[in-house]
Design a protein around this motif. Structure first.
Motif, PDB file in Angstrom:
ATOM      1  N   ARG A 329      10.780  -3.119  -4.398  1.00 12.96           N
ATOM      2  CA  ARG A 329      10.844  -2.559  -3.065  1.00 12.96           C
ATOM      3  C   ARG A 329       9.561  -2.538  -2.276  1.00 12.96           C
ATOM      4  NH1 ARG A 329      14.647   0.934  -1.049  1.00 12.96           N
ATOM      5  NH2 ARG A 329      15.456   1.246  -3.006  1.00 12.96           N
ATOM      6  N   SER A 330       8.370  -2.170  -3.161  1.00  7.68           N
ATOM      7  CA  SER A 330       6.906  -2.198  -2.670  1.00  7.68           C
ATOM      8  C   SER A 330       6.615  -3.390  -2.275  1.00  7.68           C
ATOM      9  CB  SER A 330       6.243  -1.505  -3.465  1.00  7.68           C
ATOM     10  OG  SER A 330       4.840  -1.391  -3.144  1.00  7.68           O
ATOM     11  N   TYR A 331       7.148  -4.495  -2.896  1.00  8.03           N
ATOM     12  CA  TYR A 331       6.778  -5.997  -2.765  1.00  8.03           C
ATOM     13  C   TYR A 331       7.301  -6.313  -1.477  1.00  8.03           C
ATOM     14  CZ  TYR A 331       6.592 -11.147  -3.701  1.00  8.03           C
ATOM     15  OH  TYR A 331       6.479 -12.483  -3.517  1.00  8.03           O
ATOM     16  N   LEU A 332       8.701  -6.125  -1.143  1.00 12.66           N
ATOM     17  CA  LEU A 332       9.326  -6.618   0.238  1.00 12.66           C
ATOM     18  C   LEU A 332       8.666  -5.627   1.239  1.00 12.66           C
ATOM     19  CD1 LEU A 332      12.753  -6.986  -0.944  1.00 12.66           C
ATOM     20  CD2 LEU A 332      11.126  -8.724  -0.899  1.00 12.66           C
ATOM     21  N   GLU A 333       8.460  -4.314   1.075  1.00  9.43           N
ATOM     22  CA  GLU A 333       8.034  -3.774   2.244  1.00  9.43           C
ATOM     23  C   GLU A 333       6.480  -4.111   2.738  1.00  9.43           C
ATOM     24  OE1 GLU A 333       8.193   0.225   0.794  1.00  9.43           O
ATOM     25  OE2 GLU A 333      10.567   0.419   1.341  1.00  9.43           O
ATOM     26  N   SER A 334       5.729  -4.535   1.536  1.00  9.28           N
ATOM     27  CA  SER A 334       4.410  -4.933   1.878  1.00  9.28           C
ATOM     28  C   SER A 334       4.235  -6.274   2.434  1.00  9.28           C
ATOM     29  CB  SER A 334       3.418  -4.972   0.711  1.00  9.28           C
ATOM     30  OG  SER A 334       3.825  -5.601  -0.233  1.00  9.28           O
ATOM     31  N   GLY A 335       5.163  -6.958   2.889  1.00  6.77           N
ATOM     32  CA  GLY A 335       5.163  -8.425   3.183  1.00  6.77           C
ATOM     33  C   GLY A 335       4.932  -9.445   2.056  1.00  6.77           C
ATOM     34  N   ARG A 336       5.369  -8.885   0.809  1.00 15.06           N
ATOM     35  CA  ARG A 336       4.810  -9.802  -0.256  1.00 15.06           C
ATOM     36  C   ARG A 336       3.501  -9.849  -0.891  1.00 15.06           C
ATOM     37  NH1 ARG A 336       7.888 -15.262   0.715  1.00 15.06           N
ATOM     38  NH2 ARG A 336       7.706 -15.313  -1.697  1.00 15.06           N
ATOM     39  N   HIS A 337       2.783  -9.045  -0.655  1.00 16.85           N
ATOM     40  CA  HIS A 337       1.395  -8.674  -0.792  1.00 16.85           C
ATOM     41  C   HIS A 337       1.179  -8.240  -2.310  1.00 16.85           C
ATOM     42  CE1 HIS A 337      -0.162 -10.895   2.652  1.00 16.85           C
ATOM     43  NE2 HIS A 337       0.518  -9.805   3.516  1.00 16.85           N
TER      44      HIS A 337
END
Length: 399
Positions: A329-337
């Protein structure tokens, strides 16, 4: 003063003298009331004459017998309903009545003096006149209030019927224009449909409490609006997006459109409200605020499919599965950073890489495929629906 007459004869002479002046006195009373109670100018003269004749006759009977009719013998309901319909307030109605009765009392005293009526009879009959005034005033007030309540309920029902027809698209162009003129809407302007409920689980009582403050918010800064309780929500049309502030409300706001097309905006507002409530949100939401998440709430079968494919396989990992889901979830919300994910979760970047790789192994998904990323985002949004559950049920789907 004429020579005193026996009591009964003198009283009858007074009544005869009063009757002879009924028409002339009535004309003076009408003119006096028109000057001092302007709202009575809306009442046709023939109706005033009819009421005057009935009232004058009743007064003469009281003067003759000294008996005030019981309340059930006095019927002023039709008069009160007529005055309410013509915009005459209760206060104006009572003022007009008392001016008329005062003129009759003055005429009685003048005729009693002229015919030498026994002063004790004068006092007794004057007292009876004021008892009559009290009895009639009480009934007028009671019936007037009932008539006002009935008129208000009728207007509220008519207003709600117009708003319902507007929101559901059942009104003709002529009905829309005439209703808009009555309720202060401008057919040349664009309006948003709004559909709102309390941020808590709403019942009918909460909806009633929500209607007035929401209407005030929608009318802030001189804007026009029209809202009412419609089925299971407070709904209507508003000129601009209201700022709810501290009001505990969740609302969907459809796109601005002409009044004749506002039923389309209302359908969108309903979908937005249901989506916002499904996510446990508070405030007023437009389509741009929720975007594709509106579809998540309205497609339970698709949500089930994507949850099965992208999230439920993590359950076998127990607590580690929850950490994997959090990282994805965090990966997608951060723009994959990955670096941003590591920082937000307070772990090493290699830990994040391991969790993402393990996710791909458990689900067979590739975090490099655009379509897959969309589907994972959909599954994560479905997981966030309220109440917490694996997916929305068909019962929660939109109408």
């Amino acid at each position: 003063m004429t020579e005193a007459q026996p009591g009964a004869d003198a009283l009858e002479a007074v009544i005869t003298g009063m009757r002879a002046q009924e028409e002339e006195l009535g004309s003076r009373v009408h003119a006096d009331v028109a000057d001092h109670v302007p709202s009575y100018r809306a009442v046709p003269l023939e109706l005033l004459d009819e009421v005057w004749a009935r009232h004058f006759a009743r007064t003469l009977e009281v003067l003759r017998d000294g008996r005030v009719p019981a309340s059930q013998e006095i019927d002023e309901a039709e008069v009160a309903h007529d005055r309410v319909a013509r915009g005459v307030s209760l206060g104006d109605g009572l003022r007009a009545f008392r001016r008329a009765l005062g003129a009759i009392r003055d005429l009685f005293i003048a005729e009693a003096t002229r015919h030498g009526l026994d002063p004790l009879v004068v006092v007794d009959r004057t007292r009876a006149l004021w008892e009559l005034a009290d009895a009639e005033s009480l009934q007028i007030a009671s019936v007037h209030r009932e008539a006002e309540v009935s008129a208000a309920l009728f207007d509220a029902h008519r207003r709600a019927a117009f708003l319902r027809g507007l929101l559901f698209g059942t009104l003709s162009a002529a009905e829309i224009h005439s209703g808009a003129a009555i309720y202060g809407l401008d057919p040349s302007r664009a309006y948003h449909a709004i559909r709102a409920r309390s941020s808590t689980d709403s019942d009918a009582e909460r909806l009633e409490r929500l209607e007035r403050p929401l209407d005030a918010l929608c009318r802030a800064h001189g804007r026009t609006a029209m809202v009412a309780v419609v089925d299971d929500a407070v709904a209507g049309v508003v000129e601009a997006r209201p700022a709810p502030g501290e009001l505990a409300v969740t609302a969907g706001l459809g796109p601005a459109t002409a009044l004749g097309q506002v039923h389309r905006s209302f359908r969108t507002a309903g979908r937005l409200l249901d989506a916002a409530r499904a996510y446990g949100l508070r405030g007023v939401y437009e389509l741009g605020d929720l975007s594709w998440r509106v579809a998540v709430a309205s497609e339970p079968e698709l949500a089930e499919l994507l949850l099965d494919q992208y999230l439920r396989p993590l359950a076998a990992e127990g607590e580690f599965g929850a950490l994997i889901e959090e990282s994805v979830r965090s990966y997608l919300e951060s723009g994959r950073h990955i670096g941003a994910v590591a920082q937000s979760l307070h772990v090493h970047v290699n830990t994040v890489r391991y969790r993402l790789r393990r996710y791909e192994e458990l689900t067979g998904a590739s975090l490099e495929e655009p379509d897959t990323l969309i589907e994972i985002s959909w599954a994560l949004a479905a997981r966030a629906l309220r109440p917490a559950r694996s997916s929305p049920s068909p019962r929660d789907a939109l109408d």
